[in-house]
Design an enzyme around this catalytic site. Structure first.
Site, PDB file in Angstrom:
ATOM      1  CG  HIS A  20      25.166   1.072 -43.972  1.00 57.12           C
ATOM      2  ND1 HIS A  20      24.556   1.053 -42.741  1.00 57.12           N
ATOM      3  CD2 HIS A  20      26.490   1.217 -43.706  1.00 57.12           C
ATOM      4  CE1 HIS A  20      25.451   1.191 -41.786  1.00 57.12           C
ATOM      5  NE2 HIS A  20      26.642   1.287 -42.344  1.00 57.12           N
ATOM      6  NE  ARG A  46      26.187  -2.545 -35.584  1.00 52.32           N
ATOM      7  CZ  ARG A  46      26.918  -1.868 -36.466  1.00 52.32           C
ATOM      8  NH1 ARG A  46      27.488  -2.498 -37.472  1.00 52.32           N
ATOM      9  NH2 ARG A  46      27.077  -0.572 -36.333  1.00 52.32           N
ATOM     10  CB  CYS A  87      37.213  -1.369 -37.979  1.00 58.26           C
ATOM     11  SG  CYS A  87      36.518  -0.989 -36.389  1.00 58.26           S
ATOM     12  CB  ALA A 124      25.370   8.571 -45.030  1.00 60.41           C
ATOM     13  N   GLY A 125      25.842   8.949 -41.564  1.00 58.44           N
ATOM     14  CA  GLY A 125      25.184   8.706 -40.267  1.00 58.44           C
ATOM     15  C   GLY A 125      24.259   7.505 -40.289  1.00 58.44           C
ATOM     16  CD  GLU A 181      27.210  -6.506 -37.506  1.00 58.03           C
ATOM     17  OE1 GLU A 181      28.062  -5.667 -37.823  1.00 58.03           O
ATOM     18  OE2 GLU A 181      26.034  -6.447 -37.920  1.00 58.03           O
ATOM     19  CG  HIS A 230      31.296  -4.392 -34.367  1.00 54.65           C
ATOM     20  ND1 HIS A 230      31.646  -3.576 -35.417  1.00 54.65           N
ATOM     21  CD2 HIS A 230      30.210  -5.084 -34.784  1.00 54.65           C
ATOM     22  CE1 HIS A 230      30.796  -3.749 -36.422  1.00 54.65           C
ATOM     23  NE2 HIS A 230      29.919  -4.653 -36.069  1.00 54.65           N
ATOM     24  CB  ALA A 242      32.633   7.640 -34.650  1.00 56.70           C
ATOM     25  CG  LEU A 293      20.530   3.229 -33.518  1.00 55.03           C
ATOM     26  CD1 LEU A 293      20.391   4.704 -33.122  1.00 55.03           C
ATOM     27  CD2 LEU A 293      19.175   2.537 -33.514  1.00 55.03           C
TER      28      LEU A 293
END
Ligand code: SUG
Length: 421
Positions: free
Chosen positions: A132, A199, A352, A19-20, A167, A235, A27, A23
């Site tokens: 999200h 972040r 990840c 869903a992109g 994060e 990250h 990827a 930001l």
């Protein structure tokens, strides 16, 4: 059993889609709108778990969180969506995101040898920078409290206040002589002001260190380079990874690399710092290939292996550097490429997808640990229930929602995890 490193991989959820939403994650942006393959994605993740189990390592998993998330949609007053409103459609996509698969962002973990009370401490990450991801932590903490319910050995903390973005383990590294020995904990934070969000807030990292009862003399707070964030390293684990005495890093990962290496060596004289120069692998190549989003693992032989995504192995500069490192007898002795392409297309590599917890496996709820039989069960549940593909324009369709919800329920039933329903 003594303390060992256990990798808990997030099982890719049945709503996995592009869903992109992130930001600064190149990827995620470049694959926005593409059709995803949740079943293939979950099977790739299970194959990675089987690969690592086959290396003789202890492996665990976490279940996907409930999606579409009725709590988020309800809190936003989005019981019904105005399809002509792009912002509402985007919020709906957030509620469908399977982003909890990236368990490196579930929590920050300080193992028992590092903490004042001799327990392993986990602080759930608030993930507030991305809408999200900000919905994850209340369900994540429930799952962590189930997996690590043994209060004699674990303390699971709520997220730090949302004024400071956190994060989790993606911005935290631990170096030590051996996993079971006291460690040096490295907290990497970003400074806002660049094109993309930073972040991890320094104050979140400092709060986590205090909550875990860490010895300030065995902590370092390190600024991530703004250059790396601007190039797409949203990250720190996109540009650096550590295991035991080894730090494997790109030369542009940290704001002050030389001072950082010196501080690490001062606190851990045995540290081996392997720096990949930009002249060998550019920052852009490192981020595109995810060379550093690797699992640097101590194998049962005592050697270190690097589990990298296939994308890294396929990039000539990266492969050349790795082959040279092995030939020159560097600390990484084996390179182990794995196929996690579905996750990679959303910016999630092998590192990840896993949360590292150093603990005695006997103190963990066995439902979250895997063996060959459990992996075969996971494969059967995924093959029978996960949607084959999702076109992002179909997010919100009732039949798709029903099948995603049913798929997760089937998993929880088959794995005896009704508490998470
Ligand atoms: O937070 N991607 C994740 C990837 C997380 C990777 N984790 C670590 N580096 N440890 C993120 O940006 C993309 C979702 C979307 O666009 O649909 C996403 O959330």
């Amino acid at each position: 059993m003594p303390l060992v490193e256990i990798n808990f991989d997030g099982l890719v959820g049945p709503s996995h889609n592009y869903a992109g939403l992130s930001l600064g994650n190149l990827a995620s942006a470049s694959h926005a709108g593409e059709v995803s393959y949740p079943r293939a994605a979950a099977l790739q993740g299970i194959a990675k778990m089987r690969h690592n189990l086959g290396l003789g390592l202890v492996q665990g998993f976490f279940a996907p969180l409930p999606r579409p998330n009725p709590v988020l949609l309800g809190a936003l007053g989005l019981h019904a969506i105005d399809e002509s409103d792009a912002a509402q459609r985007r919020l709906r996509a957030a509620a469908w995101s399977a982003s909890s698969m990236w368990t490196a962002n579930a929590a920050t973990v300080s193992p028992a040898p590092d903490t004042a009370d001799g327990r392993c401490h986990l602080t759930t990450a608030n993930l507030v920078t991305m809408p999200h991801r900000s919905q994850e932590w209340p369900d994540t903490v429930r799952q962590l409290r189930l997996a690590f319910a043994d209060k004699a050995h674990f303390a699971v903390h709520d997220a730090v206040p949302p004024c400071f973005g956190d994060e989790g383990a993606a911005n935290h590294m631990r170096m030590c002589a051996a996993h079971e020995a006291p460690g040096l904990e490295l907290f990497v934070y970003g400074r806002t002001g660049g094109a993309f969000p930073a972040r991890q807030h320094e104050q979140a990292s400092r709060a986590v260190a205090r909550l875990h009862g860490l010895d300030p003399a065995r902590c370092l707070f390190i600024e991530q380079s703004g250059e790396a964030i601007a190039a797409g390293a949203f990250h720190n684990d996109v540009v650096a990874v550590a295991n035991e005495r080894v730090l494997f890093t790109h030369e542009q990962a940290f704001a002050e690399p030389d001072a950082t290496y010196a501080a690490i060596r001062a606190k851990l004289p045995a540290a081996e710092i392997v720096v990949v120069p930009a002249s060998a692998v550019s920052l852009a190549e490192a981020i595109k290939s995810y060379l550093f989003n690797a699992q640097l693992l101590t194998l049962p032989t005592g050697e270190m292996g690097l589990v990298i995504p296939l994308e890294a192995w396929e990039m000539p500069s990266v492969r050349g550097w790795l082959e040279g490192h092995i030939a020159s007898n560097g600390p990484i002795r084996r390179v182990l490429p794995v196929d996690v392409r579905q996750s990679m297309a959303n910016g999630g590599g092998p590192a990840c997808l896993r949360l590292r917890v150093v603990a005695d496996p006997a103190t963990v709820d066995p439902r979250f640990l895997v063996d060959e039989a459990k992996l075969a069960l996971l494969e059967r549940v995924v093959a029978a229930n996960w949607p084959e593909q999702i076109d992002p324009v179909d997010l919100g369709h009732e039949t798709l929602a029903a099948s995603v919800i049913a798929a997760r329920n089937a998993l929880l039933a088959d794995l005896d995890l009704a508490e998470l329903a």
